[in-house]
Design a protein around this motif. Structure first.
Motif, PDB file in Angstrom:
ATOM      1  N   ARG A  32       3.910   1.548  -1.216  1.00 64.33           N
ATOM      2  CA  ARG A  32       4.515   1.681  -2.548  1.00 64.33           C
ATOM      3  C   ARG A  32       3.514   2.249  -3.550  1.00 64.33           C
ATOM      4  O   ARG A  32       3.866   3.073  -4.390  1.00 64.33           O
ATOM      5  CB  ARG A  32       5.042   0.330  -3.033  1.00 64.33           C
ATOM      6  CG  ARG A  32       6.344  -0.087  -2.390  1.00 64.33           C
ATOM      7  CD  ARG A  32       6.973  -1.287  -3.094  1.00 64.33           C
ATOM      8  NE  ARG A  32       6.092  -2.446  -3.182  1.00 64.33           N
ATOM      9  CZ  ARG A  32       5.950  -3.373  -2.245  1.00 64.33           C
ATOM     10  NH1 ARG A  32       6.626  -3.283  -1.129  1.00 64.33           N
ATOM     11  NH2 ARG A  32       5.132  -4.389  -2.426  1.00 64.33           N
ATOM     12  N   GLU A  33       2.259   1.816  -3.456  1.00 61.59           N
ATOM     13  CA  GLU A  33       1.232   2.332  -4.362  1.00 61.59           C
ATOM     14  C   GLU A  33       0.951   3.811  -4.097  1.00 61.59           C
ATOM     15  O   GLU A  33       0.749   4.583  -5.028  1.00 61.59           O
ATOM     16  CB  GLU A  33      -0.053   1.512  -4.250  1.00 61.59           C
ATOM     17  CG  GLU A  33       0.081   0.104  -4.784  1.00 61.59           C
ATOM     18  CD  GLU A  33       0.565   0.059  -6.220  1.00 61.59           C
ATOM     19  OE1 GLU A  33       0.062   0.809  -7.063  1.00 61.59           O
ATOM     20  OE2 GLU A  33       1.481  -0.738  -6.497  1.00 61.59           O
ATOM     21  N   TRP A  34       0.947   4.220  -2.823  1.00 63.58           N
ATOM     22  CA  TRP A  34       0.763   5.637  -2.497  1.00 63.58           C
ATOM     23  C   TRP A  34       1.914   6.461  -3.050  1.00 63.58           C
ATOM     24  O   TRP A  34       1.717   7.565  -3.541  1.00 63.58           O
ATOM     25  CB  TRP A  34       0.650   5.854  -0.980  1.00 63.58           C
ATOM     26  CG  TRP A  34      -0.757   5.978  -0.506  1.00 63.58           C
ATOM     27  CD1 TRP A  34      -1.414   5.123   0.317  1.00 63.58           C
ATOM     28  CD2 TRP A  34      -1.698   7.011  -0.822  1.00 63.58           C
ATOM     29  NE1 TRP A  34      -2.701   5.555   0.521  1.00 63.58           N
ATOM     30  CE2 TRP A  34      -2.898   6.711  -0.160  1.00 63.58           C
ATOM     31  CE3 TRP A  34      -1.642   8.160  -1.610  1.00 63.58           C
ATOM     32  CZ2 TRP A  34      -4.029   7.524  -0.247  1.00 63.58           C
ATOM     33  CZ3 TRP A  34      -2.776   8.969  -1.698  1.00 63.58           C
ATOM     34  CH2 TRP A  34      -3.943   8.639  -1.024  1.00 63.58           C
ATOM     35  N   GLN A  75       0.834  -1.201   0.000  1.00 66.64           N
ATOM     36  CA  GLN A  75       0.000   0.000   0.000  1.00 66.64           C
ATOM     37  C   GLN A  75       0.873   1.256   0.000  1.00 66.64           C
ATOM     38  O   GLN A  75       0.578   2.214  -0.725  1.00 66.64           O
ATOM     39  CB  GLN A  75      -0.924  -0.003   1.209  1.00 66.64           C
ATOM     40  CG  GLN A  75      -1.880   1.168   1.240  1.00 66.64           C
ATOM     41  CD  GLN A  75      -2.771   1.147   2.468  1.00 66.64           C
ATOM     42  OE1 GLN A  75      -2.488   0.473   3.445  1.00 66.64           O
ATOM     43  NE2 GLN A  75      -3.845   1.893   2.414  1.00 66.64           N
ATOM     44  N   LYS A  83       3.692   5.805  -5.719  1.00 67.56           N
ATOM     45  CA  LYS A  83       3.458   5.920  -7.161  1.00 67.56           C
ATOM     46  C   LYS A  83       2.367   6.947  -7.436  1.00 67.56           C
ATOM     47  O   LYS A  83       2.494   7.772  -8.347  1.00 67.56           O
ATOM     48  CB  LYS A  83       3.044   4.576  -7.750  1.00 67.56           C
ATOM     49  CG  LYS A  83       4.133   3.557  -7.828  1.00 67.56           C
ATOM     50  CD  LYS A  83       3.581   2.257  -8.408  1.00 67.56           C
ATOM     51  CE  LYS A  83       4.518   1.104  -8.237  1.00 67.56           C
ATOM     52  NZ  LYS A  83       3.924  -0.161  -8.690  1.00 67.56           N
ATOM     53  N   ALA A  84       1.288   6.876  -6.661  1.00 68.77           N
ATOM     54  CA  ALA A  84       0.180   7.811  -6.850  1.00 68.77           C
ATOM     55  C   ALA A  84       0.622   9.246  -6.577  1.00 68.77           C
ATOM     56  O   ALA A  84       0.203  10.171  -7.283  1.00 68.77           O
ATOM     57  CB  ALA A  84      -0.988   7.430  -5.941  1.00 68.77           C
TER      58      ALA A  84
END
Length: 144
Positions: free
Chosen positions: A19-21, A17, A23-24
């Protein structure tokens, strides 16, 4: 078949989560700053007369808010890490109970990171929508 502990599974999903934040955040920073710069350059340098500038002004305000809150979240992350390091610097070895105590320690910066990211995301979406409405209204007026 190897079994995975619940704690390892939770850590895996939390890391994913995060890592995805990250990227976002990069995408949001690129889209927000690019849209804001492009729209300011295009609309302020134009000799055309635009109507419904309310939508344009609010899109700039919301995109600027998105950019500011995203940049603030980077500062809050740094403060969060400094806070955790400060709490743990007295321990040479951290026991399980001390680690749980550190995790449960109220850290206002962790909450500020989360909320500033949400504010940035919501204001970016709203700013893009306002800019789209402005463009749509002005294209319809030109076509008349």
């Amino acid at each position: 078949m190897k079994l995975i502990s619940r704690d390892d599974l939770v850590k895996f999903y939390e890391d994913a989560q995060n890592r995805e934040w990250e990227k976002a955040e990069k995408i949001l920073l690129t889209v927000t700053s690019g849209t804001l710069a492009f729209s300011v350059a295009f609309f302020t340098g134009s000799e055309n007369i635009f109507f419904h500038t309310f939508w344009l002004k609010w899109s700039w305000i919301l995109l600027s808010l998105s950019l500011i809150s995203l940049l603030l979240s980077y500062g809050f992350v740094k403060l969060h890490f400094n806070h955790v390091i400060e709490l743990s610097k007295d321990f040479l070895e951290i026991s399980i109970s001390q680690e749980n105590a550190l995790e449960n320690e109220k850290n206002i910066f962790a909450g500020l990171v989360k909320y500033s990211n949400y504010i940035s995301l919501i204001s970016c979406i709203a700013g893009l929508l306002f800019l789209a409405v402005f463009g749509y209204l002005n294209i319809n007026l030109v076509g008349l």
